[in-house]
Write a protein that holds these residues in place. Structure first.
Motif, PDB file in Angstrom:
ATOM      1  N   TYR A 334       0.923  -1.236  -0.079  1.00 16.79           N
ATOM      2  CA  TYR A 334       0.130   0.000  -0.073  1.00 16.79           C
ATOM      3  C   TYR A 334       0.965   1.249   0.017  1.00 16.79           C
ATOM      4  O   TYR A 334       0.680   2.196  -0.811  1.00 16.79           O
ATOM      5  CB  TYR A 334      -0.877  -0.163   1.421  1.00 16.79           C
ATOM      6  CG  TYR A 334      -1.734   1.376   1.292  1.00 16.79           C
ATOM      7  CD1 TYR A 334      -3.029   1.437   0.457  1.00 16.79           C
ATOM      8  CD2 TYR A 334      -1.345   2.254   2.310  1.00 16.79           C
ATOM      9  CE1 TYR A 334      -3.822   2.476   0.629  1.00 16.79           C
ATOM     10  CE2 TYR A 334      -2.267   3.242   2.189  1.00 16.79           C
ATOM     11  CZ  TYR A 334      -3.405   3.387   1.502  1.00 16.79           C
ATOM     12  OH  TYR A 334      -4.257   4.494   1.705  1.00 16.79           O
ATOM     13  N   SER A 335       1.997   1.141   0.842  1.00 21.37           N
ATOM     14  CA  SER A 335       2.559   2.668   0.932  1.00 21.37           C
ATOM     15  C   SER A 335       3.477   2.716  -0.413  1.00 21.37           C
ATOM     16  O   SER A 335       3.572   3.669  -0.844  1.00 21.37           O
ATOM     17  CB  SER A 335       3.752   2.382   2.132  1.00 21.37           C
ATOM     18  OG  SER A 335       4.523   1.098   1.940  1.00 21.37           O
ATOM     19  N   ILE A 336       4.094   1.390  -0.880  1.00 22.54           N
ATOM     20  CA  ILE A 336       5.004   1.467  -2.169  1.00 22.54           C
ATOM     21  C   ILE A 336       3.991   1.971  -3.243  1.00 22.54           C
ATOM     22  O   ILE A 336       4.213   3.092  -4.008  1.00 22.54           O
ATOM     23  CB  ILE A 336       5.334   0.276  -2.611  1.00 22.54           C
ATOM     24  CG1 ILE A 336       6.481   0.034  -1.704  1.00 22.54           C
ATOM     25  CG2 ILE A 336       5.712   0.282  -4.146  1.00 22.54           C
ATOM     26  CD1 ILE A 336       7.077  -1.658  -1.877  1.00 22.54           C
ATOM     27  N   THR A 337       2.585   1.635  -3.322  1.00 18.66           N
ATOM     28  CA  THR A 337       1.737   2.055  -4.207  1.00 18.66           C
ATOM     29  C   THR A 337       1.446   3.432  -4.199  1.00 18.66           C
ATOM     30  O   THR A 337       1.155   4.167  -5.306  1.00 18.66           O
ATOM     31  CB  THR A 337       0.448   1.261  -4.216  1.00 18.66           C
ATOM     32  OG1 THR A 337       0.789  -0.094  -4.582  1.00 18.66           O
ATOM     33  CG2 THR A 337      -0.901   1.698  -5.297  1.00 18.66           C
ATOM     34  N   PHE A 338       1.307   3.970  -2.988  1.00 18.31           N
ATOM     35  CA  PHE A 338       1.033   5.316  -2.702  1.00 18.31           C
ATOM     36  C   PHE A 338       2.098   6.235  -3.224  1.00 18.31           C
ATOM     37  O   PHE A 338       2.303   7.418  -3.948  1.00 18.31           O
ATOM     38  CB  PHE A 338       0.733   5.792  -1.155  1.00 18.31           C
ATOM     39  CG  PHE A 338       0.536   7.154  -0.785  1.00 18.31           C
ATOM     40  CD1 PHE A 338      -0.865   7.755  -1.262  1.00 18.31           C
ATOM     41  CD2 PHE A 338       1.434   7.989  -0.153  1.00 18.31           C
ATOM     42  CE1 PHE A 338      -1.142   9.010  -0.882  1.00 18.31           C
ATOM     43  CE2 PHE A 338       1.178   9.039  -0.060  1.00 18.31           C
ATOM     44  CZ  PHE A 338      -0.014   9.677  -0.271  1.00 18.31           C
ATOM     45  N   LEU A 339       3.389   5.881  -2.710  1.00 10.46           N
ATOM     46  CA  LEU A 339       4.431   6.707  -3.181  1.00 10.46           C
ATOM     47  C   LEU A 339       5.025   6.773  -4.646  1.00 10.46           C
ATOM     48  O   LEU A 339       5.329   7.913  -5.070  1.00 10.46           O
ATOM     49  CB  LEU A 339       5.696   6.228  -2.486  1.00 10.46           C
ATOM     50  CG  LEU A 339       5.848   6.323  -0.889  1.00 10.46           C
ATOM     51  CD1 LEU A 339       7.082   5.514  -0.197  1.00 10.46           C
ATOM     52  CD2 LEU A 339       5.844   7.901  -0.393  1.00 10.46           C
ATOM     53  N   THR A 340       4.840   5.725  -5.290  1.00  8.64           N
ATOM     54  CA  THR A 340       4.948   5.481  -6.625  1.00  8.64           C
ATOM     55  C   THR A 340       4.065   6.253  -7.497  1.00  8.64           C
ATOM     56  O   THR A 340       4.349   6.425  -8.877  1.00  8.64           O
ATOM     57  CB  THR A 340       5.120   3.969  -7.221  1.00  8.64           C
ATOM     58  OG1 THR A 340       3.794   3.329  -6.702  1.00  8.64           O
ATOM     59  CG2 THR A 340       6.254   3.416  -6.605  1.00  8.64           C
ATOM     60  N   GLN A 341       3.116   6.921  -7.120  1.00  8.69           N
ATOM     61  CA  GLN A 341       2.276   7.884  -7.900  1.00  8.69           C
ATOM     62  C   GLN A 341       2.971   9.088  -8.284  1.00  8.69           C
ATOM     63  O   GLN A 341       2.878   9.696  -9.213  1.00  8.69           O
ATOM     64  CB  GLN A 341       0.986   8.453  -7.346  1.00  8.69           C
ATOM     65  CG  GLN A 341       0.075   7.228  -6.295  1.00  8.69           C
ATOM     66  CD  GLN A 341      -0.308   6.479  -7.933  1.00  8.69           C
ATOM     67  OE1 GLN A 341      -1.054   7.239  -8.557  1.00  8.69           O
ATOM     68  NE2 GLN A 341      -0.360   5.017  -7.556  1.00  8.69           N
ATOM     69  N   VAL A 342       3.941   9.375  -7.561  1.00  9.77           N
ATOM     70  CA  VAL A 342       5.185  10.474  -7.972  1.00  9.77           C
ATOM     71  C   VAL A 342       5.980   9.879  -9.127  1.00  9.77           C
ATOM     72  O   VAL A 342       6.640   8.958  -8.594  1.00  9.77           O
ATOM     73  CB  VAL A 342       5.621  10.957  -6.787  1.00  9.77           C
ATOM     74  CG1 VAL A 342       6.626  12.046  -7.090  1.00  9.77           C
ATOM     75  CG2 VAL A 342       5.011  11.482  -5.899  1.00  9.77           C
ATOM     76  N   SER A 343       6.060  10.468  -9.971  1.00  9.35           N
ATOM     77  CA  SER A 343       6.882  10.027 -11.144  1.00  9.35           C
ATOM     78  C   SER A 343       8.324   9.697 -10.677  1.00  9.35           C
ATOM     79  O   SER A 343       8.762   8.710 -11.163  1.00  9.35           O
ATOM     80  CB  SER A 343       6.767  10.943 -12.435  1.00  9.35           C
ATOM     81  OG  SER A 343       7.307  12.323 -12.222  1.00  9.35           O
ATOM     82  N   PHE A 344       9.036  10.602 -10.212  1.00  8.40           N
ATOM     83  CA  PHE A 344      10.690  10.426  -9.832  1.00  8.40           C
ATOM     84  C   PHE A 344      10.580   9.254  -8.975  1.00  8.40           C
ATOM     85  O   PHE A 344      11.610   8.590  -9.018  1.00  8.40           O
ATOM     86  CB  PHE A 344      11.140  11.799  -9.666  1.00  8.40           C
ATOM     87  CG  PHE A 344      10.716  12.022  -8.316  1.00  8.40           C
ATOM     88  CD1 PHE A 344      11.994  11.896  -7.112  1.00  8.40           C
ATOM     89  CD2 PHE A 344       9.844  13.113  -7.858  1.00  8.40           C
ATOM     90  CE1 PHE A 344      11.710  12.302  -5.997  1.00  8.40           C
ATOM     91  CE2 PHE A 344       9.574  13.570  -6.723  1.00  8.40           C
ATOM     92  CZ  PHE A 344      10.563  13.359  -5.603  1.00  8.40           C
ATOM     93  N   ILE A 345       9.826   9.071  -7.999  1.00 14.71           N
ATOM     94  CA  ILE A 345       9.756   8.303  -6.941  1.00 14.71           C
ATOM     95  C   ILE A 345       9.765   6.789  -7.553  1.00 14.71           C
ATOM     96  O   ILE A 345      10.143   5.896  -7.421  1.00 14.71           O
ATOM     97  CB  ILE A 345       8.895   8.411  -5.917  1.00 14.71           C
ATOM     98  CG1 ILE A 345       9.101   9.632  -5.005  1.00 14.71           C
ATOM     99  CG2 ILE A 345       8.920   7.284  -4.966  1.00 14.71           C
ATOM    100  CD1 ILE A 345       8.257  10.111  -3.928  1.00 14.71           C
ATOM    101  N   LYS A 346       8.622   6.764  -8.496  1.00 15.12           N
ATOM    102  CA  LYS A 346       8.469   5.575  -9.262  1.00 15.12           C
ATOM    103  C   LYS A 346       9.486   5.052 -10.090  1.00 15.12           C
ATOM    104  O   LYS A 346       9.946   3.949 -10.073  1.00 15.12           O
ATOM    105  CB  LYS A 346       7.142   5.634 -10.046  1.00 15.12           C
ATOM    106  CG  LYS A 346       6.818   4.403 -10.874  1.00 15.12           C
ATOM    107  CD  LYS A 346       5.627   4.574 -11.883  1.00 15.12           C
ATOM    108  CE  LYS A 346       4.961   3.092 -12.239  1.00 15.12           C
ATOM    109  NZ  LYS A 346       6.233   2.447 -12.997  1.00 15.12           N
ATOM    110  N   LYS A 347      10.243   6.168 -10.625  1.00 18.70           N
ATOM    111  CA  LYS A 347      11.319   5.543 -11.441  1.00 18.70           C
ATOM    112  C   LYS A 347      12.682   5.276 -10.600  1.00 18.70           C
ATOM    113  O   LYS A 347      13.342   4.416 -11.090  1.00 18.70           O
ATOM    114  CB  LYS A 347      11.843   7.103 -12.059  1.00 18.70           C
ATOM    115  CG  LYS A 347      12.894   6.967 -13.276  1.00 18.70           C
ATOM    116  CD  LYS A 347      13.316   8.281 -13.973  1.00 18.70           C
ATOM    117  CE  LYS A 347      14.541   7.700 -14.873  1.00 18.70           C
ATOM    118  NZ  LYS A 347      14.865   8.946 -15.705  1.00 18.70           N
ATOM    119  N   LEU A 348      12.800   5.702  -9.391  1.00 20.28           N
ATOM    120  CA  LEU A 348      13.697   5.330  -8.511  1.00 20.28           C
ATOM    121  C   LEU A 348      13.380   4.143  -7.812  1.00 20.28           C
ATOM    122  O   LEU A 348      14.339   3.035  -7.767  1.00 20.28           O
ATOM    123  CB  LEU A 348      13.733   6.285  -7.205  1.00 20.28           C
ATOM    124  CG  LEU A 348      14.679   7.445  -7.412  1.00 20.28           C
ATOM    125  CD1 LEU A 348      14.720   8.318  -6.057  1.00 20.28           C
ATOM    126  CD2 LEU A 348      16.203   7.060  -7.746  1.00 20.28           C
TER     127      LEU A 348
END
Length: 705
Positions: A334-348
């Protein structure tokens, strides 16, 4: 011959070339033309005038088609007619456009048309529909076809319809066909690829889903497609396409594929993985804040749920552990799904996931090598492979660390004629060199004293110039030369003295090689140093002139009263705090600018030997830049205080904009020169190979004269 006749002959020649092309397209049947070279008459080509190279106004406005465009369209139509059997043209168009209503009429009239070859490349209507991703058409025609008919291949590539759908990333069509005939997953095309391999070879975002599905549907039972050179080729392509989870599963079931070489390229999967340094954390350069965020991200590298159950090698756990693990995993996802909504965090996150999967895959591959090979086999494998040299060249520390932890004896073996320490020095990889020196411990002297077949010591390797990609990683010829000299001195310091002046089989010492190989770099470094010094000395001179003149023209003026001889010449505002700030800042500006001038003059008059680039020249440049910055800052302070003295009695707020503008100039100076200053300080006082001093002290007692 008049001009008109020449034009007509040229036109006829052009026409004949076009007719030759059209004849070859028309299965060798000649195309008839009239006597006039201006008009082409054919049963397949509409007549148009080819002599007019200019568009009419109507053509430009789109009212009349351009003859060239018409010609291209007609050529395409001619090719399509030659490609499709005439009697199946309607079925081909229906399959291509997904027109099931028209196709159903054809199948009702001729039930055998579902499995009939409708093109010259032996493609069926299902091949065409799968190639154009027509889901509804494919679904309907598969229901009409017998399971065995789905195995039919085209004549050009040997593709079944599953190969074609896999290449296009059409997962729904693939599932539909495999549900009817599961054996389709093991059929090879003309290149020896199963549908899974085809999907991997043409991988894109659309193929991600179909690759995972095809792997889960491709069974391991005999005959298995995951062995031999074909299996090695599939494994290498999976690694090349970042499917590390599937590669891990295959390696667990078929460990022999780790060292199996492909037929065409002759490389094994581990070599392919090492050639992808960007798949590891050591191969990704990021900013400090991204590195910090990268370390905080938690990734899940467990095999996806759609992989086969055989990939799960974990031992059974009790129900309470499973329950707690499920809750923890749910929160984490759940936390990963929430954070990866931000593009650069998803890329990281995606980057870290690949990095972790690649590192785990290396660990698993090395473990399989350790299990399946003897010590002599392992040595022979690494000796003939470019694996370690590639890893050292790219600086893939994850591979090197795991290799030496699993096989520590490799540190003594030659690989392609060189030991690991020789390769690390030649490639100027300080991290690898530091690690090897620490790993060798008490045997360091013995390891470093070894020579290659040409009689070169490790100092000879340090004497040669670094590869261009390593030199270019440092900005400026002077810093490049400094780094080269630091490497030479560092390697020389850890080598026993009796080997330092040793000649190789060509009779050349390392010192001679170093001087010869670095002549051009020394000249470039000298030119860079002189150019930088000339520019900075000009600025410092201007500041010193201004500061010197300001000392005798102080703001507020001086006493000049014949009746007060005791105070004549003294500044009127001597007791003002602003004046004291002005005087101190002006004095600092003068002294620091003069010091800067002296430092840059010392650089201009230096001898520029190789050794001078290690400390002497960089230290002078560092001191010169530092004092130049101080003089610039203090000059602006002196100017601001003088403005304050003159204008503050009337405008008290004037100090704010003046100070702000002064700070802008200083900040601009820092922004332009501070990176150079930091690089110079770091490379001079904290070089990347400075931790050799620990080793030098450690082995100081062992060194002989």
């Amino acid at each position: 011959m008049n001009v008109k006749s020449q034009e007509r002959m040229s036109q006829a020649h052009t026409l004949q070339q076009i007719l030759d092309i059209l004849t070859s397209m028309n299965n060798g049947i000649p195309i008839q033309i009239q006597n006039s070279p201006d008009i082409i008459h054919s049963t397949q080509i509409k007549p148009f005038n080819i002599s007019d190279n200019h568009q009419t106004e109507a053509e430009r406005d789109g009212e009349v088609e351009n003859p060239a465009t018409v010609f291209e369209q007609q050529v395409e139509e001619n090719q399509a007619m030659n490609y499709v059997h005439k009697e199946h043209k309607d079925l081909y168009e229906a399959a291509k456009q997904g027109n099931w209503k028209r196709a159903e009429e054809i199948f009702n009239a001729d039930p055998g048309a579902t499995i009939t070859n409708i093109t010259i490349e032996s493609e069926t209507a299902l091949h065409i529909a799968a190639d154009h991703t027509k889901w509804e058409f494919a679904e309907n025609i598969v229901r009409l076809m017998p399971p065995k008919a789905l195995e039919q291949k085209d004549s050009k590539y040997g593709y079944t319809a599953v190969h074609t759908a896999a290449m296009e990333g059409n997962t729904k069509v693939v599932k539909l066909m495999l549900n009817k005939n599961p054996c389709l997953t093991k059929i090879h095309d003309n290149y020896g690829r199963i549908p899974l391999h085809t999907a991997v070879k043409f991988v894109s975002e659309g193929q991600m889903e179909v690759v995972h599905y095809l792997y889960s549907a491709t069974r391991y039972d005999n005959p298995t497609p995951f062995t031999g050179q074909r299996g090695a080729s599939l494994l290498c392509d999976l690694i090349d396409s970042d499917f590390y989870d599937i590669a891990m599963s295959i390696v667990q079931h078929y460990p022999e594929l780790v060292t199996e070489k492909t037929k065409n390229t002759g490389v094994c999967a581990l070599e392919v993985l090492v050639r992808r340094p960007f798949s590891f954390q050591s191969g990704n350069k990021t900013t400090w804040w991204k590195s910090r965020l990268y370390s905080l991200l938690q990734v899940d590298t467990e095999a996806p749920s759609d992989l086969d159950s055989k990939a799960d090698l974990e031992s059974p756990r009790d129900s309470s552990t499973v329950h707690r693990g499920a809750i923890t995993k749910l929160i984490s996802e759940y936390s990963i799904t929430f954070l990866t909504q931000v593009s650069f965090i998803k890329k990281l996150y995606d980057q870290k996931l690949i990095n972790k999967q690649a590192t785990e895959l290396v660990s698993n591959m090395l473990a399989q090598i350790d299990i399946t090979m003897t010590k002599s086999d392992v040595k022979e494998f690494f000796k003939k492979s470019s694996l370690m040299k590639t890893a050292i060249t790219y600086g893939t520390m994850e591979v090197i660390v795991q290799c030496l932890e699993k096989f520590p004896y490799l540190i003594w073996d030659e690989m392609e004629g060189q030991t690991m320490v020789q390769i690390a020095i030649a490639e100027r990889n300080d991290k690898v060199f530091n690690f090897i020196c620490k790993k060798s411990e008490e045997d360091m002297d013995e390891l470093n004293s070894r020579m290659d077949e040409r009689g070169n010591t490790i100092l000879h390797y340090a004497a040669d110039i670094a590869p261009s990609h390593r030199l270019n990683s440092v900005s400026g010829a002077a810093l490049q030369m400094q780094r080269e000299a630091q490497w030479f001195k560092a390697v020389e310091s850890i080598l026993l003295k009796r080997y330092r002046l040793l000649r190789n089989k060509a009779g050349i010492t390392a010192q001679c090689i170093f001087i010869e190989k670095h002549k051009d770099l020394v000249m470039k470094g000298e030119k860079w140093m002189r150019g930088t010094s000339h520019s900075c000395i000009l600025v410092a001179t201007l500041i010193s002139i201004v500061a010197f003149a300001a000392a005798f023209t102080v703001p507020g003026g001086n006493y000049n009263d014949a009746k007060r001889n005791t105070v004549n010449g003294l500044p009127i505002l001597l007791n003002s705090n602003s004046f004291i700030v002005f005087a101190v800042a002006d004095a600092l500006a003068l002294f620091s600018s003069v010091t800067s001038i002296l430092m840059f003059l010392a650089i201009l008059t230096s001898r520029y030997s190789e050794e001078d680039f290690v400390k002497a020249l960089p230290q002078k440049l560092i001191l010169g830049l530092a004092t130049l910055f101080i003089s610039m800052a203090t000059m602006m302070i002196a100017f601001s205080s003088a403005i304050h003295i003159m204008l503050c009695p009337r405008w008290t707020w004037i100090i704010i904009p003046i100070t702000s503008l002064g700070c802008v100039q200083v900040a601009l100076f820092v922004w332009l020169l501070f990176p150079l200053f930091v690089d110079m300080v770091h490379s001079t006082y904290w070089p990347t190979i400075s931790n050799k001093r620990i080793l030098q002290r450690k082995f100081k007692g062992k060194r002989s004269l």
